[in-house]
Design a protein around this motif. Sequence first.
Motif, PDB file in Angstrom:
ATOM      1  N   LEU A 201     -63.082  23.508 119.549  1.00 34.78           N
ATOM      2  CA  LEU A 201     -63.001  24.944 119.289  1.00 34.78           C
ATOM      3  C   LEU A 201     -61.618  25.487 119.647  1.00 34.78           C
ATOM      4  O   LEU A 201     -61.061  26.328 118.936  1.00 34.78           O
ATOM      5  N   VAL A 202     -61.053  24.999 120.741  1.00 38.42           N
ATOM      6  CA  VAL A 202     -59.700  25.419 121.144  1.00 38.42           C
ATOM      7  C   VAL A 202     -58.678  25.021 120.097  1.00 38.42           C
ATOM      8  O   VAL A 202     -57.696  25.738 119.857  1.00 38.42           O
ATOM      9  N   ARG A 203     -58.905  23.881 119.452  1.00 36.28           N
ATOM     10  CA  ARG A 203     -57.966  23.402 118.427  1.00 36.28           C
ATOM     11  C   ARG A 203     -58.110  24.155 117.104  1.00 36.28           C
ATOM     12  O   ARG A 203     -57.393  23.891 116.160  1.00 36.28           O
ATOM     13  N   GLY A 204     -59.048  25.089 117.026  1.00 37.28           N
ATOM     14  CA  GLY A 204     -59.163  25.925 115.835  1.00 37.28           C
ATOM     15  C   GLY A 204     -60.335  25.614 114.932  1.00 37.28           C
ATOM     16  O   GLY A 204     -60.532  26.289 113.919  1.00 37.28           O
ATOM     17  N   TYR A 205     -61.123  24.616 115.267  1.00 33.58           N
ATOM     18  CA  TYR A 205     -62.302  24.304 114.458  1.00 33.58           C
ATOM     19  C   TYR A 205     -63.398  25.318 114.755  1.00 33.58           C
ATOM     20  O   TYR A 205     -63.491  25.842 115.869  1.00 33.58           O
ATOM     21  N   GLU A 206     -64.234  25.584 113.753  1.00 28.58           N
ATOM     22  CA  GLU A 206     -65.313  26.547 113.902  1.00 28.58           C
ATOM     23  C   GLU A 206     -66.658  25.842 113.914  1.00 28.58           C
ATOM     24  O   GLU A 206     -66.857  24.828 113.245  1.00 28.58           O
ATOM     25  N   LEU A 207     -67.589  26.418 114.691  1.00 26.45           N
ATOM     26  CA  LEU A 207     -68.948  25.910 114.644  1.00 26.45           C
ATOM     27  C   LEU A 207     -69.542  26.166 113.266  1.00 26.45           C
ATOM     28  O   LEU A 207     -69.223  27.179 112.634  1.00 26.45           O
ATOM     29  N   PRO A 208     -70.381  25.273 112.766  1.00 26.21           N
ATOM     30  CA  PRO A 208     -71.050  25.524 111.481  1.00 26.21           C
ATOM     31  C   PRO A 208     -71.795  26.859 111.543  1.00 26.21           C
ATOM     32  O   PRO A 208     -72.403  27.182 112.565  1.00 26.21           O
ATOM     33  N   PRO A 209     -71.731  27.674 110.487  1.00 29.47           N
ATOM     34  CA  PRO A 209     -72.367  28.998 110.494  1.00 29.47           C
ATOM     35  C   PRO A 209     -73.822  28.960 110.939  1.00 29.47           C
ATOM     36  O   PRO A 209     -74.266  29.825 111.665  1.00 29.47           O
ATOM     37  N   SER A 210     -74.566  28.022 110.449  1.00 24.88           N
ATOM     38  CA  SER A 210     -75.899  27.784 111.011  1.00 24.88           C
ATOM     39  C   SER A 210     -75.838  26.379 111.580  1.00 24.88           C
ATOM     40  O   SER A 210     -75.360  25.460 110.924  1.00 24.88           O
ATOM     41  N   ILE A 211     -76.263  26.227 112.823  1.00 24.87           N
ATOM     42  CA  ILE A 211     -76.112  24.932 113.478  1.00 24.87           C
ATOM     43  C   ILE A 211     -77.100  23.953 112.848  1.00 24.87           C
ATOM     44  O   ILE A 211     -78.221  23.758 113.319  1.00 24.87           O
ATOM     45  N   THR A 212     -76.640  23.357 111.743  1.00 33.26           N
ATOM     46  CA  THR A 212     -77.466  22.425 110.982  1.00 33.26           C
ATOM     47  C   THR A 212     -76.680  21.150 110.782  1.00 33.26           C
ATOM     48  O   THR A 212     -75.505  21.192 110.460  1.00 33.26           O
ATOM     49  N   LYS A 213     -77.345  20.024 110.935  1.00 26.00           N
ATOM     50  CA  LYS A 213     -76.610  18.759 110.881  1.00 26.00           C
ATOM     51  C   LYS A 213     -76.251  18.338 109.474  1.00 26.00           C
ATOM     52  O   LYS A 213     -75.111  17.992 109.212  1.00 26.00           O
ATOM     53  N   PHE A 214     -77.205  18.357 108.563  1.00 31.32           N
ATOM     54  CA  PHE A 214     -76.925  17.747 107.264  1.00 31.32           C
ATOM     55  C   PHE A 214     -77.097  18.705 106.083  1.00 31.32           C
ATOM     56  O   PHE A 214     -76.680  18.402 104.984  1.00 31.32           O
ATOM     57  N   SER A 215     -77.748  19.844 106.296  1.00 29.25           N
ATOM     58  CA  SER A 215     -78.097  20.698 105.170  1.00 29.25           C
ATOM     59  C   SER A 215     -76.939  21.589 104.759  1.00 29.25           C
ATOM     60  O   SER A 215     -76.704  22.643 105.318  1.00 29.25           O
TER      61      SER A 215
END
Length: 273
Positions: free
Chosen positions: A202-216
Amino acid sequence: MFKSLVLKASSTRKVFNVAHFNQQRGMHSRNKMAMEYIAKGWNALKEVDRVIDYCEPRDKRLIPHLKTAKDNFEMALEVDNTNTHARYWLSRLHLKYHVPGQCKAIGAALLVEAADMGDADAQYELGRNLRIENEGVDTDQQAFYYLEKAADQLHPGALYLLGAVYLTGDCVKKDIDSALWCFHKASEKGHAGAAIACGSLLVRGYELPPSITKFSLKKEVTGRKLRKKSGEPKPNPIQLAREQFENAAKLGNDLGFRWLKRLDEEEKRVLAA
């Protein structure tokens, strides 16, 4: 050694009809007598773990506790042959401890059976060992299969390892979103290393997936659309990272404290400028 034992056990394992046993006696986790035996065996093994770092692994004083654990896990299987917990702990005894009558081939077979019957701890242990053991036999895909099965049950260790696989692109296509999902879920389950990994991304600029879903992917796209329609601001990635480092620090992870100190220093530098 471990890989060859697992491959042999996989080729000769029996197929258990769990549904058949469930019809006769109910789910194995509800079998009170089997669980009582497992509890007694686990308590004996816990006593071994308490002192084993302060004596030799083959210390004769450990034998009574190891024998008690082995006898109780075997009794649990006699009571309920579908009990995956008893299988898993009995496999650990054969693979990790110098228990009387130890046989690593039996331990590997029990571990494979427990994993194939759906035990998350067994799936994680099997996947982890298949990854770290290196005997010239390529079992990365097999390891990934078991880690993924354990991660589906939200096993924190499996989620962390699966996140590392996605992050490095080792044996699968590199996927930062999936790595973040795994790290985030493992962090929620109390895995300090996963909290550090998630926060650092997250510090490096990556964002969490909008809905925390693994494959969908469909769900992720839907989440993005809903966020745009509602006009909600994007969450601050630095604040999200801080929360992860705070989780790690609460768990006693030294890197969590170091990252928090680094963020504080960076904020002071920005304010001073």
